[in-house]
Design a protein around this motif. Structure first.
Motif, PDB file in Angstrom:
ATOM      1  N   GLY A  66     -71.172  -3.735 -39.675  1.00  0.00           N
ATOM      2  CA  GLY A  66     -70.385  -2.683 -39.602  1.00  0.00           C
ATOM      3  C   GLY A  66     -70.788  -1.451 -38.816  1.00  0.00           C
ATOM      4  O   GLY A  66     -72.139  -1.766 -38.164  1.00  0.00           O
ATOM      5  N   GLY A  67     -70.451  -0.402 -38.733  1.00  0.00           N
ATOM      6  CA  GLY A  67     -71.012   1.002 -37.982  1.00  0.00           C
ATOM      7  C   GLY A  67     -71.030   0.611 -36.465  1.00  0.00           C
ATOM      8  O   GLY A  67     -71.793   0.970 -35.726  1.00  0.00           O
ATOM      9  N   LEU A  68     -70.247  -0.359 -36.121  1.00  0.00           N
ATOM     10  CA  LEU A  68     -69.925  -0.481 -34.624  1.00  0.00           C
ATOM     11  C   LEU A  68     -69.469   0.569 -33.603  1.00  0.00           C
ATOM     12  O   LEU A  68     -68.332   0.836 -33.896  1.00  0.00           O
ATOM     13  N   LEU A 286     -52.849   7.828 -30.479  1.00  0.00           N
ATOM     14  CA  LEU A 286     -52.313   7.259 -31.448  1.00  0.00           C
ATOM     15  C   LEU A 286     -52.800   7.788 -32.920  1.00  0.00           C
ATOM     16  O   LEU A 286     -53.874   8.542 -32.991  1.00  0.00           O
ATOM     17  N   SER A 287     -52.092   7.724 -33.859  1.00  0.00           N
ATOM     18  CA  SER A 287     -52.325   8.373 -35.261  1.00  0.00           C
ATOM     19  C   SER A 287     -52.309   7.203 -36.262  1.00  0.00           C
ATOM     20  O   SER A 287     -51.539   6.161 -36.232  1.00  0.00           O
ATOM     21  N   PHE A 288     -53.299   7.294 -37.268  1.00  0.00           N
ATOM     22  CA  PHE A 288     -53.466   6.334 -38.113  1.00  0.00           C
ATOM     23  C   PHE A 288     -52.402   6.360 -39.190  1.00  0.00           C
ATOM     24  O   PHE A 288     -52.223   5.256 -39.672  1.00  0.00           O
ATOM     25  N   GLN A 289     -51.498   7.310 -39.135  1.00  0.00           N
ATOM     26  CA  GLN A 289     -50.389   7.043 -39.883  1.00  0.00           C
ATOM     27  C   GLN A 289     -49.336   6.138 -39.577  1.00  0.00           C
ATOM     28  O   GLN A 289     -48.617   5.920 -40.354  1.00  0.00           O
ATOM     29  N   ASP A 290     -49.240   5.910 -38.294  1.00  0.00           N
ATOM     30  CA  ASP A 290     -48.388   4.460 -38.064  1.00  0.00           C
ATOM     31  C   ASP A 290     -48.858   3.613 -37.170  1.00  0.00           C
ATOM     32  O   ASP A 290     -48.312   2.658 -36.909  1.00  0.00           O
ATOM     33  N   ALA A 291     -50.197   3.582 -36.731  1.00  0.00           N
ATOM     34  CA  ALA A 291     -50.909   2.606 -35.986  1.00  0.00           C
ATOM     35  C   ALA A 291     -52.228   2.199 -36.660  1.00  0.00           C
ATOM     36  O   ALA A 291     -52.819   2.766 -37.260  1.00  0.00           O
ATOM     37  N   ASN A 292     -52.297   0.890 -36.314  1.00  0.00           N
ATOM     38  CA  ASN A 292     -53.638   0.299 -36.681  1.00  0.00           C
ATOM     39  C   ASN A 292     -54.841   0.687 -35.919  1.00  0.00           C
ATOM     40  O   ASN A 292     -55.394   0.118 -35.151  1.00  0.00           O
ATOM     41  N   ILE A 293     -55.399   2.035 -36.122  1.00  0.00           N
ATOM     42  CA  ILE A 293     -56.466   2.371 -35.579  1.00  0.00           C
ATOM     43  C   ILE A 293     -57.425   2.974 -36.967  1.00  0.00           C
ATOM     44  O   ILE A 293     -56.881   3.059 -37.857  1.00  0.00           O
ATOM     45  N   ASP A 294     -58.519   3.121 -36.439  1.00  0.00           N
ATOM     46  CA  ASP A 294     -59.578   3.945 -37.433  1.00  0.00           C
ATOM     47  C   ASP A 294     -60.547   4.609 -36.616  1.00  0.00           C
ATOM     48  O   ASP A 294     -59.893   5.449 -35.744  1.00  0.00           O
ATOM     49  N   SER A 315     -63.757   0.182 -33.736  1.00  0.00           N
ATOM     50  CA  SER A 315     -64.097   1.093 -34.648  1.00  0.00           C
ATOM     51  C   SER A 315     -65.210   1.006 -35.354  1.00  0.00           C
ATOM     52  O   SER A 315     -65.866   0.020 -35.549  1.00  0.00           O
ATOM     53  N   ASP A 316     -65.975   2.268 -35.766  1.00  0.00           N
ATOM     54  CA  ASP A 316     -66.964   2.364 -36.543  1.00  0.00           C
ATOM     55  C   ASP A 316     -66.618   2.710 -38.082  1.00  0.00           C
ATOM     56  O   ASP A 316     -66.044   3.856 -38.340  1.00  0.00           O
ATOM     57  N   ASN A 317     -66.737   1.683 -38.714  1.00  0.00           N
ATOM     58  CA  ASN A 317     -66.374   1.966 -40.128  1.00  0.00           C
ATOM     59  C   ASN A 317     -67.600   2.556 -41.019  1.00  0.00           C
ATOM     60  O   ASN A 317     -67.299   2.942 -42.203  1.00  0.00           O
ATOM     61  N   ASN A 318     -68.265   3.036 -40.407  1.00  0.00           N
ATOM     62  CA  ASN A 318     -69.528   3.983 -41.065  1.00  0.00           C
ATOM     63  C   ASN A 318     -69.944   3.178 -42.477  1.00  0.00           C
ATOM     64  O   ASN A 318     -70.515   3.785 -43.367  1.00  0.00           O
ATOM     65  N   PHE A 319     -70.045   1.864 -42.466  1.00  0.00           N
ATOM     66  CA  PHE A 319     -70.378   0.989 -43.630  1.00  0.00           C
ATOM     67  C   PHE A 319     -69.525   1.560 -44.832  1.00  0.00           C
ATOM     68  O   PHE A 319     -70.174   1.404 -46.086  1.00  0.00           O
ATOM     69  N   SER A 320     -68.484   2.121 -44.636  1.00  0.00           N
ATOM     70  CA  SER A 320     -67.674   2.414 -45.850  1.00  0.00           C
ATOM     71  C   SER A 320     -66.397   1.626 -46.122  1.00  0.00           C
ATOM     72  O   SER A 320     -65.825   1.316 -45.286  1.00  0.00           O
ATOM     73  N   PRO A 321     -66.322   1.370 -47.462  1.00  0.00           N
ATOM     74  CA  PRO A 321     -65.236   0.663 -47.807  1.00  0.00           C
ATOM     75  C   PRO A 321     -63.778   1.177 -47.723  1.00  0.00           C
ATOM     76  O   PRO A 321     -62.813   0.547 -47.716  1.00  0.00           O
ATOM     77  N   LEU A 322     -63.728   2.579 -47.329  1.00  0.00           N
ATOM     78  CA  LEU A 322     -62.646   3.200 -47.170  1.00  0.00           C
ATOM     79  C   LEU A 322     -62.219   2.952 -45.541  1.00  0.00           C
ATOM     80  O   LEU A 322     -60.961   3.449 -45.325  1.00  0.00           O
ATOM     81  N   THR A 325     -63.283  -2.099 -39.883  1.00  0.00           N
ATOM     82  CA  THR A 325     -64.044  -2.485 -38.264  1.00  0.00           C
ATOM     83  C   THR A 325     -62.548  -2.979 -37.536  1.00  0.00           C
ATOM     84  O   THR A 325     -62.139  -4.250 -37.917  1.00  0.00           O
ATOM     85  N   LEU A 326     -62.302  -2.544 -36.329  1.00  0.00           N
ATOM     86  CA  LEU A 326     -61.079  -3.054 -35.578  1.00  0.00           C
ATOM     87  C   LEU A 326     -61.792  -3.230 -34.280  1.00  0.00           C
ATOM     88  O   LEU A 326     -62.186  -2.369 -33.762  1.00  0.00           O
ATOM     89  N   LEU A 327     -61.293  -4.416 -33.715  1.00  0.00           N
ATOM     90  CA  LEU A 327     -61.365  -4.480 -32.248  1.00  0.00           C
ATOM     91  C   LEU A 327     -59.806  -4.808 -31.608  1.00  0.00           C
ATOM     92  O   LEU A 327     -59.434  -5.657 -31.843  1.00  0.00           O
ATOM     93  N   LEU A 328     -59.700  -3.884 -30.751  1.00  0.00           N
ATOM     94  CA  LEU A 328     -58.231  -3.812 -30.284  1.00  0.00           C
ATOM     95  C   LEU A 328     -58.341  -4.050 -28.380  1.00  0.00           C
ATOM     96  O   LEU A 328     -59.183  -3.469 -28.023  1.00  0.00           O
ATOM     97  N   MET A 329     -57.450  -4.451 -28.052  1.00  0.00           N
ATOM     98  CA  MET A 329     -57.046  -4.825 -26.520  1.00  0.00           C
ATOM     99  C   MET A 329     -55.881  -4.149 -26.090  1.00  0.00           C
ATOM    100  O   MET A 329     -54.797  -4.442 -26.457  1.00  0.00           O
TER     101      MET A 329
END
Length: 338
Positions: A66-68, A286-294, A315-322, A325-329
Motif C-alpha cells: 500500500g501507500g504506492l 474525474l470524481s470519486f462519486q461516479d468513477a473508480n478513482i481514489d 493510487s496511494d491508499n495511505n495504508f487505510s482500510p477506507l 490501491t488502483l492501477l489504471l491505464m
C-alpha cells in the motif's frame, strides 16, 4: 501525502508505522481484480481527452503493501516499478487482453529502500513520493526518488538490484518551506540534464512551487525556479514526460464538500523554462462519486504498439482500510494535447 479528512487520517495513522521488514526483495501475494471506469455504466470508456484501457483493484494481506505514491513502466508495458510511503520498492509484471487493455498483475516483489549505511530507511525519512527514470522506460537502471517530510532527492542505481545504496542529488533552497507545508511531491527527468520538481500545493497565496534542477548536480545546486498555476482545490501529486516534449501533471482533489477527484493537465514543452507559470490544458477531470478513482498520486507514460500514448496512474491508499490501491491505464486521444 495523506488526504486531509479526519476519518481518513485517523485510519492511516496506525498503518503509517508499517515498514517492510525484509532486507532483500521478497515475493508477496497480490490479488488484481479488473474494474470498470464507471461502476454505474461499465461500457463507458470516455474520460475527457482520455480513453479508458483497463484498471485493476489491488489488494494484499502483506502489511507493507500500500501507500504506492509513484510508478514507472517498461517500454513494452510488461513491468512496473513503484515506490511507497513506507520506504519500499515494488516490482510486478503486467498482462493485457487481446485488445491490449490492462488485464492483470502478477509476480509481485517488495524490498526496502536502503539508506547510505545499507539499512532500511526508517521513520519519517522513508516517505518516498516521486519516481523518475534516468533512462526512459528502463526500470533496471538508475532511478531518482523524491521524498517528503524529510525533503530530499536520492539516486539509486537499480542495475545493482534493490540492494543499491543511494547517492544524494543536490537541489536548491526553494524546497526549504516545503519541509513543514506543501511537501515535495512530484519529479520527472524533463531533459537528460534537468530534473523538474514540484511541491504539492501552494504556500499561502503564491503559486505551487517548482524548479528545474541541473542533473546530475554536483556541488552547489543550479536551480531555475518556476511555478504551477493552482487549480484549487487540486494539489499536484505526479509528473511525467509526454512524448511530444511536454509534461503531464497529475492532480488530486480532496475537500469536505467536493470529495475526492482527479485532474490531468498537459503542459507544452515550450512553457517549461525559468520563471514560467505553468498553466497547461486540462485533459480529464474525474470524481470519486461516479468513477473508480481514489487518491491518485503516481503517473507513468509509454508508447503503445501503434504509437499511441498510454498513461498509467496509481493510487496511494495511505495504508487505510477506507481507501484503495488502483492501477489504471488510459490512452490519450489523437491530437488531444494540442
Amino acid at each position: 501525502m495523506n488526504l486531509r479528512g479526519a476519518g481518513l487520517i485517523a485510519a492511516g495513522l496506525v498503518a503509517a508505522c508499517v515498514t517492510f521488514q525484509a532486507t532483500e526483495a521478497e515475493p508477496i501475494a497480490v490479488t488484481a481484480a479488473p474494474i470498470p471506469l464507471y461502476p454505474s455504466n461499465p461500457g463507458d470508456q470516455r474520460a475527457g481527452a482520455l480513453i479508458y484501457r483497463g484498471g485493476l483493484l489491488l489488494t494484499s494481506n502483506e502489511k507493507a503493501f500500500g501507500g504506492l505514491s509513484d510508478l514507472a513502466v517498461s517500454t513494452d508495458g510488461s513491468e512496473i516499478l513503484a515506490i511507497s510511503d513506507g520506504g519500499s520498492w515494488l516490482s510486478a509484471k503486467l498482462t493485457y487482453d487481446q485488445t491490449g487493455n490492462l488485464a492483470g498483475l502478477n509476480s509481485v516483489e517488495m524490498a526496502p529502500m536502503l539508506n547510505g549505511a545499507g539499512r532500511p530507511i526508517q521513520g519519517g525519512a522513508r516517505d518516498a513520493e516521486g519516481l523518475t527514470l534516468e533512462r526512459p522506460n528502463e526500470l533496471h537502471g538508475p532511478v531518482i526518488v523524491s521524498f517528503e517530510r524529510r525533503v530530499r532527492v536520492l539516486r539509486y542505481d537499480l542495475s545493482k538490484g534493490f540492494s543499491a545504496l543511494p547517492v544524494p542529488v543536490p537541489i536548491g533552497d526553494w524546497v526549504q518551506p516545503l519541509r513543514t507545508n506543501a511537501q515535495l511531491e512530484a519529479i520527472t527527468l524533463f531533459k537528460p540534464d534537468a530534473l523538474l520538481l514540484f511541491g504539492e500545493s501552494r504556500i499561502g497565496s503564491e503559486d505551487i512551487r517548482g524548479a528545474l534542477e541541473a542533473y546530475p548536480g554536483k556541488g552547489r545546486p543550479q536551480t531555475q525556479r518556476l511555478s504551477v498555476v493552482p487549480h484549487d482545490p487540486f494539489s499536484v501529486t505526479g509528473a511525467a514526460n509526454a512524448p511530444d516534449g511536454g509534461i503531464f501533471l497529475l492532480e488530486r482533489r480532496y475537500s469536505l464538500i467536493g470529495g475526492v477527484g482527479m485532474e490531468l493537465r498537459h503542459v507544452a514543452g515550450s512553457e517549461v523554462h525559468e520563471g514560467a507559470r505553468l498553466g497547461g490544458k486540462v485533459l480529464a477531470n474525474l470524481s470519486f462519486q461516479d468513477a473508480n478513482i481514489d487518491n491518485m498520486e503516481g503517473i507513468a507514460v509509454r508508447r503503445g504498439p501503434k504509437g499511441e500514448t498510454l498513461l498509467y496512474m496509481i493510487s496511494d491508499n495511505n495504508f487505510s482500510p477506507l481507501q484503495r490501491t488502483l492501477l489504471l491505464m488510459f490512452e490519450l486521444k489523437d491530437g488531444a494535447a494540442r
